[in-house]
Design an enzyme around this catalytic site. Sequence first.
Site, PDB file in Angstrom:
ATOM      1  N   SER A  23       0.808  -1.223   0.000  1.00 42.91           N
ATOM      2  CA  SER A  23       0.000   0.000   0.000  1.00 42.91           C
ATOM      3  C   SER A  23       0.841   1.274   0.000  1.00 42.91           C
ATOM      4  CB  SER A  23      -0.962   0.006   1.188  1.00 42.91           C
ATOM      5  OG  SER A  23      -0.263   0.083   2.400  1.00 42.91           O
ATOM      6  N   HIS A  24       2.093   1.186   0.431  1.00 38.35           N
ATOM      7  CA  HIS A  24       2.982   2.360   0.445  1.00 38.35           C
ATOM      8  C   HIS A  24       4.423   1.943   0.131  1.00 38.35           C
ATOM      9  CE1 HIS A  24      -0.472   3.786   2.790  1.00 38.35           C
ATOM     10  NE2 HIS A  24      -0.159   4.962   2.281  1.00 38.35           N
ATOM     11  N   CYS A  25       4.591   1.015  -0.815  1.00 33.80           N
ATOM     12  CA  CYS A  25       5.922   0.463  -1.086  1.00 33.80           C
ATOM     13  C   CYS A  25       6.899   1.505  -1.637  1.00 33.80           C
ATOM     14  CB  CYS A  25       5.832  -0.746  -2.014  1.00 33.80           C
ATOM     15  SG  CYS A  25       5.107  -0.390  -3.620  1.00 33.80           S
TER      16      CYS A  25
ATOM     17  N   LEU B 256       7.652   4.073  -0.295  1.00 38.92           N
ATOM     18  CA  LEU B 256       8.349   4.640   0.863  1.00 38.92           C
ATOM     19  C   LEU B 256       9.521   3.765   1.311  1.00 38.92           C
ATOM     20  CD1 LEU B 256       5.295   5.832   2.997  1.00 38.92           C
ATOM     21  CD2 LEU B 256       6.840   7.230   1.593  1.00 38.92           C
TER      22      LEU B 256
END
Length: 186
Positions: free
Chosen positions: A48-50, A52
Amino acid sequence: MLKKIICFLRARIRKCLLEELWLEDYIRMGMRVGQNCSIQPGVVFDYSHCWLIRIGDNVTIAPYAYLLTHDASTKQLNQYTKVGSITVEDDVFIGARALIMPGVTLGRGCIVAAGSIVTKSVPPEVIVGGAPAKFICTVEEYARKNNELLEKKTVYDRDFTIGGRISAEKKRKMYEELINDIGYVV
């Protein structure tokens, strides 16, 4: 060559059937991975926030480690999900089933012990372990200790590995010699 093509096609079909994500899928989403990294099977990156996640060069991530860039525990409290980047600098080793939480930087050359939960950044060249992860020793101290043990413990050559086509007899011998002990293998 045909065998490689068949294996590749099987893997891609499995991906479609199981909706399994491959490293290149994360990279396409914005995650960065350096050169000469060894990312073992079962490693989970927070999809969902790879974007980062930044991984340096010469990094090893052991099986079933988890890099989590979001924490939804705040969602019920204030309607927001907490997010943070994960930076893994060069020459880091992350042990099996370690959990790296949002907002953490793993300093160059550090080692994260298997099963650890890392909630705070780790300085370069140290070893951390536990839940939550705490300082154990420096990498230099760990190397010195293992070099001393190497002089006293049994050392096995390549014949004692899968790549060396270990025999049943050598498997039995190795097991018996390592009951309640450790050794080293090339």
